[in-house]
Write a protein that holds these residues in place. Structure first.
Motif, PDB file in Angstrom:
ATOM      1  N   SER A 148       0.972  -1.150  -0.223  1.00 58.88           N
ATOM      2  CA  SER A 148      -0.284  -0.351   0.496  1.00 58.88           C
ATOM      3  C   SER A 148       0.935   0.828   0.122  1.00 58.88           C
ATOM      4  N   SER A 149       2.064   1.024   0.083  1.00 57.39           N
ATOM      5  CA  SER A 149       3.163   1.942   0.224  1.00 57.39           C
ATOM      6  C   SER A 149       3.321   2.540  -0.759  1.00 57.39           C
ATOM      7  N   LEU A 150       3.232   1.448  -2.107  1.00 56.53           N
ATOM      8  CA  LEU A 150       3.527   2.056  -3.541  1.00 56.53           C
ATOM      9  C   LEU A 150       5.198   1.317  -3.641  1.00 56.53           C
ATOM     10  N   ILE A 151       5.778   1.591  -2.542  1.00 61.41           N
ATOM     11  CA  ILE A 151       7.892   2.767  -2.948  1.00 61.41           C
ATOM     12  C   ILE A 151       8.159   1.029  -2.129  1.00 61.41           C
ATOM     13  N   ARG A 152       8.806   0.065  -2.257  1.00 63.69           N
ATOM     14  CA  ARG A 152       9.182  -0.676  -1.392  1.00 63.69           C
ATOM     15  C   ARG A 152      10.415  -1.041  -2.392  1.00 63.69           C
ATOM     16  N   ASP A 153       8.969  -2.419  -3.802  1.00 62.75           N
ATOM     17  CA  ASP A 153       9.904  -1.960  -4.781  1.00 62.75           C
ATOM     18  C   ASP A 153      11.562  -1.415  -5.424  1.00 62.75           C
ATOM     19  N   TYR A 154      10.777  -0.224  -5.643  1.00 62.11           N
ATOM     20  CA  TYR A 154      10.722   0.957  -6.189  1.00 62.11           C
ATOM     21  C   TYR A 154      12.324   1.514  -6.057  1.00 62.11           C
ATOM     22  N   LEU A 155      11.628   1.043  -4.226  1.00 63.04           N
ATOM     23  CA  LEU A 155      13.001   1.662  -3.360  1.00 63.04           C
ATOM     24  C   LEU A 155      14.622   1.207  -3.073  1.00 63.04           C
ATOM     25  N   CYS A 156      14.078  -0.061  -2.903  1.00 57.52           N
ATOM     26  CA  CYS A 156      15.294  -0.610  -2.991  1.00 57.52           C
ATOM     27  C   CYS A 156      16.106  -0.845  -3.452  1.00 57.52           C
ATOM     28  N   TYR A 157      15.525  -1.293  -4.768  1.00 61.07           N
ATOM     29  CA  TYR A 157      15.658  -1.369  -6.142  1.00 61.07           C
ATOM     30  C   TYR A 157      16.836  -0.574  -6.746  1.00 61.07           C
ATOM     31  N   ASN A 158      16.639   0.895  -6.439  1.00 63.32           N
ATOM     32  CA  ASN A 158      17.000   2.245  -6.470  1.00 63.32           C
ATOM     33  C   ASN A 158      18.378   2.150  -5.512  1.00 63.32           C
ATOM     34  N   LEU A 159      17.991   1.974  -4.664  1.00 65.12           N
ATOM     35  CA  LEU A 159      19.391   1.921  -3.592  1.00 65.12           C
ATOM     36  C   LEU A 159      19.841   1.163  -3.737  1.00 65.12           C
ATOM     37  N   THR A 160      19.789   0.101  -4.195  1.00 60.90           N
ATOM     38  CA  THR A 160      20.959  -1.393  -4.538  1.00 60.90           C
ATOM     39  C   THR A 160      22.440  -0.980  -5.865  1.00 60.90           C
ATOM     40  N   TYR A 374      34.144  -7.581   6.745  1.00 63.47           N
ATOM     41  CA  TYR A 374      33.643  -6.635   5.735  1.00 63.47           C
ATOM     42  C   TYR A 374      32.107  -6.448   5.580  1.00 63.47           C
ATOM     43  N   PHE A 375      31.109  -6.789   6.357  1.00 64.89           N
ATOM     44  CA  PHE A 375      30.021  -6.660   6.207  1.00 64.89           C
ATOM     45  C   PHE A 375      29.323  -5.766   7.468  1.00 64.89           C
ATOM     46  N   SER A 376      30.519  -5.561   8.364  1.00 65.57           N
ATOM     47  CA  SER A 376      30.056  -4.184   9.166  1.00 65.57           C
ATOM     48  C   SER A 376      31.032  -3.023   8.083  1.00 65.57           C
ATOM     49  N   ARG A 377      31.942  -3.275   8.194  1.00 69.90           N
ATOM     50  CA  ARG A 377      32.970  -2.476   7.220  1.00 69.90           C
ATOM     51  C   ARG A 377      32.089  -1.369   6.208  1.00 69.90           C
ATOM     52  N   ARG A 378      31.632  -2.716   5.744  1.00 66.26           N
ATOM     53  CA  ARG A 378      29.819  -1.687   4.275  1.00 66.26           C
ATOM     54  C   ARG A 378      29.486  -1.270   4.942  1.00 66.26           C
ATOM     55  N   TRP A 379      28.707  -1.903   6.039  1.00 66.78           N
ATOM     56  CA  TRP A 379      27.313  -1.023   6.378  1.00 66.78           C
ATOM     57  C   TRP A 379      27.643   0.216   7.053  1.00 66.78           C
ATOM     58  N   HIS A 380      28.734  -0.007   7.741  1.00 67.28           N
ATOM     59  CA  HIS A 380      29.398   1.131   8.284  1.00 67.28           C
ATOM     60  C   HIS A 380      29.724   2.448   7.378  1.00 67.28           C
ATOM     61  N   GLU A 381      30.268   2.476   6.069  1.00 64.84           N
ATOM     62  CA  GLU A 381      30.073   3.019   4.496  1.00 64.84           C
ATOM     63  C   GLU A 381      29.383   3.297   3.944  1.00 64.84           C
ATOM     64  N   LEU A 382      28.575   2.567   3.888  1.00 63.28           N
ATOM     65  CA  LEU A 382      27.044   2.664   3.159  1.00 63.28           C
ATOM     66  C   LEU A 382      25.998   3.982   4.258  1.00 63.28           C
ATOM     67  N   THR A 383      26.305   3.960   5.344  1.00 62.05           N
ATOM     68  CA  THR A 383      25.075   4.695   5.949  1.00 62.05           C
ATOM     69  C   THR A 383      25.618   5.775   6.069  1.00 62.05           C
ATOM     70  N   GLN A 384      26.820   6.189   6.179  1.00 65.93           N
ATOM     71  CA  GLN A 384      27.505   7.362   6.542  1.00 65.93           C
ATOM     72  C   GLN A 384      27.049   8.538   5.135  1.00 65.93           C
ATOM     73  N   GLU A 385      26.518   9.465   6.005  1.00 67.20           N
ATOM     74  CA  GLU A 385      26.448  11.457   5.582  1.00 67.20           C
ATOM     75  C   GLU A 385      26.881  11.023   3.988  1.00 67.20           C
ATOM     76  N   GLY A 386      25.767  11.056   3.417  1.00 69.75           N
ATOM     77  CA  GLY A 386      26.084  11.175   1.759  1.00 69.75           C
ATOM     78  C   GLY A 386      25.695  10.054   1.277  1.00 69.75           C
ATOM     79  N   GLN A 387      25.823   8.898   1.812  1.00 68.03           N
ATOM     80  CA  GLN A 387      26.056   7.889   1.548  1.00 68.03           C
ATOM     81  C   GLN A 387      24.544   6.805   1.179  1.00 68.03           C
ATOM     82  N   PRO A 388      24.805   6.023  -0.299  1.00 66.75           N
ATOM     83  CA  PRO A 388      22.948   5.709   0.305  1.00 66.75           C
ATOM     84  C   PRO A 388      22.032   5.365   1.043  1.00 66.75           C
TER      85      PRO A 388
END
Length: 689
Positions: A148-160, A374-388
């Motif tokens: 019902s939000s209409l955006i879950r697929d669209y959001l996650c494909y674009n973030l990927t 490596y999972f943790s390092r990548r998560w930290h990188e991606l969640t920094q300000e300006g990152q996806p």
């Protein structure tokens, strides 16, 4: 025990939720007359049934013929139904063949569709670019089932895609089929092998052994309700198996040898992760492309996707390459939404959710301390300000998306009654994301152990991507090569190092080394390379270099990037596009990611032409006015001056230890000076004042 009870409850609740959604769909909602939209308008008219004379109903299988128009104003202004006969406003106007798609979504009145574009003869498939997406023939209309939000697929494909991994490209649109307004859809790419989609080449149907058998494949863990036969099963920790299905080649075309080979790669992943083996020589890093697995898990865990790992989970493998996770797919039950239970929670790992956990290797990977780092390092990188995956970026992206579809969402509600309060749905998603990200931050662990990895000083130093053809060497592709140089001062162990970007594949054998200052070649055809250059290459890469532009990435066994070059056949890159030249890095001291650091070379003396510091050679002054002086401790053989595009401006032979170069006729800017002597070649960047 608690998790087992929850699982049983989920299974019983599914029937209830399915019945509830069917009841909602059974309500007679209003028809909608669409006159105009801020989104593209897709109009599909199926051919008439020869018996009834009425437009055919679209079946689950096979595809039936139809005509399709896409109304789209390229300048971004509104799209009108009245534009459907104006050629300038038709993004597509031609033939297709269309069928229903999906599994549980087929229970709904609003259907999803798969379709292929055809020439007017209805026989020849036709590649087309739709709404700015790369040209192809196979497409999907995603009906946003259950969301019902209409955006879950669209959001996650674009973030990927923003994370750097391929995911299907997407465009919102409104759809009319046989005069019936069907609502808001996402027009998106189908997952398939293509240089602009999953960039692998389909395996040769005759491949039964050796390198040809190694790829390319697309395999998925999924439901078998679509009719495709089961390829194999793998155990999972929750007590029931995960089904694997062939996607490429098609199930009916897969040979026993091909099935056994790709299955063996998953078995190798299962055994190495189960043994906690992180060796780059014979552990899971030797089997899989770790960055794709990490990113696949991150996007699915970030979204708390209940279908991940067990179903709708794709893998792909190119010839000579590693097994890779993705593309990420199917996010309609995520971000707190699970119409068949209550599994999309902010405080649970989806690979251990008590239900759709998938094969054991997902949990075993996460439990391996090196992989988790490596999972943790990548998560930290991606969640920094300006990152996806920073919340501010996601928040803005959601708001912009909702603004784009808000008008169509009203018509979606009027037609289907499935969007009662879009604002509230978005509010729920944002709150969920905040809670989910905080929980992952607290439970993901440290990345200290992999935060400062020492990488070898390997440099991609020559690229022959479009060799010229001759009577002696008539095939351009057979003459391609890459040179890799050890720019460091110690011998490098090459075990686990590989070309990680799809397009060409190569992984160095276990135990291979490269001495300080030395270079090696990998070629597309070793026999041709040795015949032309008189030296045997170190190895053979699979597939061929692009004649236009290509990104080359050299990485270690864990995917840490050692060197990156993205060459191009257009200026300012030197002309090495079928001209008889190849790209040569002017000096190891230069940044090889810059076009100005490369020159176009025609030398066939690959065995003796090597990089050398020539420490006794002095070039002065730099920056220079008019006259440049070269003084060496050995005899100079030749001096060449290049512009930043790799064009030779002057070349002169010498037999002395000093020379004077007149640069007075050149304008201010950057130039390259190449000095050749018996011990090697020295190249320097010169600044002309």
């Amino acid at each position: 025990m608690k998790q087992q009870l929850r699982t049983e409850q989920f299974r019983h609740l599914r029937k209830f939720f399915i019945a509830a959604f069917l009841l909602i769909q059974a309500v007679s909602w209003s028809q909608v007359t669409l006159t105009d939209s801020n989104l593209p308008i897709v109009i599909i008219t199926t051919d008439n049934d020869p018996n009834s004379g009425q437009p055919m109903e679209i079946p689950d299988d096979p595809k039936i013929p139809a005509s399709m128009k896409i109304i789209f104003h390229p300048d971004g202004t509104r799209n009108y139904m009245a534009d459907q006969n104006t050629a300038g406003f038709l993004n597509y106007n031609g033939r297709i063949k269309i069928e229903l798609r999906g599994s549980s979504s087929q229970m709904l009145e609003k259907k999803q569709y798969g379709w292929t574009t055809y020439e007017n003869n209805d026989t020849t498939k036709k590649d087309v670019s739709l709404l700015g997406m790369p040209s192809e023939r196979d497409w999907i209309l995603n009906g946003l089932a259950f969301d019902s939000s209409l955006i879950r697929d669209y959001l996650c494909y674009n973030l990927t895609r923003q994370m750097g991994q391929y995911a299907t490209r997407t465009q919102f649109c409104e759809v009319i089929i046989n005069g019936d307004y069907r609502g808001l859809y996402i027009l998106q790419e189908k997952i398939k092998d293509d240089s602009k989609r999953v960039n692998i080449e389909e395996i040769d149907e005759a491949a039964v052994t050796g390198m040809p058998l190694t790829g390319g494949y697309i395999t998925k863990a999924d439901k078998t309700t679509g009719g495709d036969p089961l390829a194999w099963q793998m155990d999972s920790y929750q007590g029931w198996p995960t089904d694997f299905i062939h996607e490429l080649p098609k199930p009916e075309d897969v040979t026993p040898a091909q099935n056994d080979y790709i299955h063996s790669q998953f078995q190798a992943l299962e055994s190495t992760t189960g043994a906690n083996n992180a060796s780059v020589a014979n552990g899971y890093p030797s089997v899989i492309d770790i960055p794709t697995f990490v990113d696949f898990m991150i996007i699915n865990e970030f979204s708390s996707n209940v279908d991940a790992y067990q179903i709708s989970t794709f893998f792909h493998k190119d010839k000579g390459g590693k097994l890779r996770a993705g593309p990420a797919w199917d996010f309609n039950l995520s971000l707190g939404l699970d119409v068949f239970g209550d599994r999309s929670q902010p405080d649970i790992w989806q690979f251990s959710n008590g239900d759709n956990e998938g094969a054991k290797f997902w949990t075993d990977l996460f439990n391996n301390s090196t992989y988790k780092c490596y999972f943790s390092r990548r998560w930290h990188e991606l969640t920094q300000e300006g990152q996806p995956l920073s919340f501010s970026h996601i928040d803005t992206f959601i708001d912009e998306t909702i603004d784009r579809i808000s008008e169509a969402s009203v018509r979606e509600q009027q037609r289907w009654g499935t969007v009662p309060n879009l604002g509230e749905e978005v509010h729920i998603i944002k709150d969920f994301i905040i809670e989910r990200m905080a929980w992952m931050d607290a439970n993901i662990g440290s990345f200290t152990a992999c935060s400062n990895i020492t990488l070898p000083q390997l440099v991609i130093s020559r690229i022959n991507y479009n060799p010229s053809e001759s009577t002696e060497f008539p095939e351009s592709d057979d003459q391609e090569f890459l040179q890799i140089t050890n720019a460091g001062t110690t011998t490098i162990d090459l075990t686990g190092i590989y070309l990680s970007e799809l397009g060409i594949s190569y992984q160095f054998p276990v135990g291979a080394t490269l001495a300080a200052g030395e270079s090696l070649y990998i070629a597309s055809n070793p026999t041709v390379f040795e015949s032309k250059y008189g030296v045997a290459p170190f190895g053979q890469f699979q597939r061929n270099l692009s004649n236009n532009t290509q990104k080359l990435v050299l990485a270690d066994g864990f995917g840490n990037v050692i060197d990156v070059v993205e060459y191009d056949d257009d200026a300012p890159w030197p002309d090495a596009d079928g001209s008889g030249s190849y790209l040569q890095l002017a000096s190891l001291t230069l940044d090889n990611s810059l076009a100005s650091s490369w020159v176009a070379s025609t030398s066939d003396s690959l065995a003796t032409d090597k990089f050398n510091n020539m420490s006794s050679t002095i070039i002065y002054p730099n920056p220079v006015g008019d006259m440049l002086y070269v003084k060496s401790g050995e005899v100079i053989n030749n001096i060449e001056v290049y512009d930043i595009y790799g064009k030779v401006l002057q070349s002169k032979s010498y037999s002395t230890d000093s020379a004077t170069i007149d640069l007075s006729q050149y304008s201010s800017g950057i130039y390259l000076l190449k000095v050749s002597a018996e011990s090697g070649i020295l190249t320097r960047k010169i600044v002309k004042k």
